[in-house]
Scaffold this motif. Structure first.
Motif, short mmCIF file in Angstrom:
data_model
loop_
_atom_site.label_atom_id
_atom_site.label_comp_id
_atom_site.label_asym_id
_atom_site.label_seq_id
_atom_site.Cartn_x
_atom_site.Cartn_y
_atom_site.Cartn_z
N ARG A 1 0.82 -1.20 0.00
CA ARG A 1 0.00 0.00 0.00
C ARG A 1 0.86 1.27 0.00
NH1 ARG A 1 -5.39 1.13 0.81
NH2 ARG A 1 -5.90 3.12 1.82
N GLY A 2 1.39 1.67 1.17
CA GLY A 2 2.12 2.93 1.28
C GLY A 2 3.63 2.74 1.36
N GLY A 3 4.34 3.89 1.33
CA GLY A 3 5.79 3.88 1.49
C GLY A 3 6.57 3.85 0.20
N THR A 4 5.87 3.77 -0.94
CA THR A 4 6.60 3.68 -2.21
C THR A 4 7.32 4.98 -2.56
OG1 THR A 4 4.56 4.21 -3.41
CG2 THR A 4 5.15 1.88 -3.19
N SER A 5 6.69 6.12 -2.30
CA SER A 5 7.32 7.40 -2.64
C SER A 5 8.59 7.63 -1.84
CB SER A 5 6.35 8.56 -2.42
OG SER A 5 5.26 8.50 -3.32
N ALA A 6 8.56 7.29 -0.55
CA ALA A 6 9.75 7.45 0.29
C ALA A 6 10.88 6.54 -0.18
CB ALA A 6 9.40 7.15 1.75
N THR A 7 10.53 5.31 -0.54
CA THR A 7 11.52 4.36 -1.03
C THR A 7 12.08 4.79 -2.38
OG1 THR A 7 10.42 2.57 0.17
CG2 THR A 7 11.92 1.93 -1.59
N PHE A 8 11.21 5.27 -3.25
CA PHE A 8 11.60 5.78 -4.56
C PHE A 8 12.63 6.91 -4.41
CE2 PHE A 8 10.42 8.89 -8.00
CZ PHE A 8 10.91 8.16 -9.08
N ASP A 9 12.36 7.86 -3.52
CA ASP A 9 13.28 8.97 -3.28
C ASP A 9 14.60 8.47 -2.70
OD1 ASP A 9 11.38 10.76 -4.16
OD2 ASP A 9 10.68 11.30 -2.15
N GLU A 10 14.52 7.53 -1.78
CA GLU A 10 15.71 6.99 -1.13
C GLU A 10 16.66 6.36 -2.16
OE1 GLU A 10 16.62 3.79 2.48
OE2 GLU A 10 14.79 3.60 1.29
N LEU A 11 16.11 5.57 -3.07
CA LEU A 11 16.95 4.88 -4.05
C LEU A 11 17.51 5.84 -5.10
CD1 LEU A 11 14.83 1.63 -4.57
CD2 LEU A 11 16.90 1.92 -3.18
N ASN A 12 16.76 6.86 -5.45
CA ASN A 12 17.24 7.81 -6.46
C ASN A 12 18.47 8.59 -6.00
OD1 ASN A 12 15.42 7.28 -8.53
ND2 ASN A 12 13.93 8.77 -7.81
N LYS A 13 18.67 8.69 -4.71
CA LYS A 13 19.81 9.46 -4.20
C LYS A 13 21.15 8.84 -4.59
CE LYS A 13 17.46 11.78 -0.39
NZ LYS A 13 16.08 11.51 -0.82
N TYR A 14 21.19 7.53 -4.82
CA TYR A 14 22.43 6.90 -5.28
C TYR A 14 22.81 7.40 -6.67
CZ TYR A 14 22.05 3.73 -1.32
OH TYR A 14 21.98 3.22 -0.05
N PHE A 15 21.80 7.67 -7.49
CA PHE A 15 22.06 8.15 -8.85
C PHE A 15 22.46 9.62 -8.85
CE2 PHE A 15 18.33 5.11 -9.62
CZ PHE A 15 19.16 4.00 -9.74
N THR A 16 21.73 10.42 -8.10
CA THR A 16 21.91 11.86 -8.21
C THR A 16 23.22 12.36 -7.60
OG1 THR A 16 20.53 12.21 -6.23
CG2 THR A 16 19.45 12.35 -8.38
N ILE A 17 23.86 11.56 -6.75
CA ILE A 17 25.17 11.93 -6.22
C ILE A 17 26.29 11.47 -7.15
CG2 ILE A 17 25.66 9.85 -4.85
CD1 ILE A 17 26.70 11.71 -2.63
N SER A 18 25.91 10.70 -8.18
CA SER A 18 26.91 10.07 -9.05
C SER A 18 26.89 10.60 -10.48
CB SER A 18 26.68 8.55 -9.09
OG SER A 18 26.69 8.01 -7.78
N GLY A 19 26.17 11.69 -10.73
CA GLY A 19 26.12 12.24 -12.09
C GLY A 19 25.32 11.39 -13.05
#
Length: 205
Positions: A121-139
Motif C-alpha cells: 500500500r504505502g511507502g513507495t514514494s519514500a523508497t523511490f526517493d531513497e533509491l534515487n539518491k544513489y544516482f543523483t550523487i553520481s552524475g
C-alpha cells in the motif's frame, strides 16, 4: 546496450520480480541486453568505513558487491528495485548499494538510473526517493515514467493485477532506452561534460 537490474527482494519470483520482468520485455524488444542480480536473499553486511576501497579500488569484503562492480562499470543503465519495508528499501539492498557506490572508483556520469518500489500500500514514494539518491550523487540521469515508479501487491503474484503499475514499468523501460540511446549519440558527438576539480568543504575546519 546493456542494463543491469538489481532485485532487492528476498523472493526471487515475488512482486518485485514481476515489475522487473515487465521492464525486461520492453528492453528486449528495443534490443537492449539485461542482466538481473538477486540481492535481497544474500548475506551482505554494511560498510564499516575502513577506507580500504580508497586504496585498493574495491571493497574489503569480497562478496556480491565486488562481483557486481565490473558489471556496473560496463552497463549503460542501472535499475534498482526493492520491496518496501517500513517506508524504506530492504536493508540488505541498502547495505549492498552503500558499499557498491562508495567502493567503485570508476566514473558513473551519464549512466542512466531508475528505481522501482513495490509495496502492499504505502511507502513507495519514500523508497523511490531513497533509491534515487544513489544516482543523483553520481552524475547519473534518472529515468522517469508516467507516474512514480511503483507497483502494488502483497501476496506473491498480486502485482500482475496492477495494470497501471505494469504500464508504468513499460513506459519507464521505453523512456530509459530513449535516454541511453540519446546519451550514446551525445557522447559520440560532444563527449562527456567537462569536470572541475572537486572542491570538498567541511563544516568543521
Amino acid at each position: 546496450m546493456k542494463v543491469l537490474m538489481i532485485n532487492g527482494s528476498p523472493r526471487k519470483s515475488g512482486n518485485t520480480a514481476i515489475a522487473l520482468k515487465e521492464m525486461e520485455k520492453i528492453f528486449g524488444a528495443e534490443g537492449v541486453e539485461t542482466e538481473t542480480i538477486q540481492v535481497g536473499n544474500k548475506d551482505i553486511r554494511g560498510c564499516i568505513a575502513c577506507g580500504s576501497c580508497m586504496k585498493n579500488g574495491e571493497c574489503v569484503f569480497h562478496d556480491l558487491v565486488n562481483e557486481t562492480a565490473s558489471k556496473l562499470k560496463e552497463a549503460d543503465g542501472f535499475v534498482i528495485a526493492s520491496p518496501v519495508y517500513y517506508a524504506s528499501a530492504n536493508g540488505t539492498l541498502i547495505s549492498f548499494l552503500d558499499r557498491l557506490f562508495y567502493s567503485t572508483p570508476f566514473d558513473k556520469t551519464m549512466k542512466v538510473g531508475a528505481s522501482v518500489a513495490v509495496a502492499r500500500r504505502g511507502g513507495t514514494s519514500a523508497t523511490f526517493d531513497e533509491l534515487n539518491k544513489y544516482f543523483t550523487i553520481s552524475g547519473m540521469p534518472v529515468a522517469s515514467s508516467q507516474y512514480w515508479n511503483s507497483v502494488h501487491g502483497r501476496e506473491a503474484g498480486e502485482a500482475a493485477q496492477d495494470e497501471e503499475g505494469l504500464q508504468t514499468m513499460r513506459t519507464l523501460a521505453r523512456n530509459m532506452t530513449f535516454l541511453m540511446k540519446s546519451i550514446a549519440l551525445g557522447k559520440e558527438r560532444y563527449g562527456l561534460p567537462e569536470k572541475e576539480a572537486f572542491r570538498r568543504t567541511n563544516f568543521i575546519r
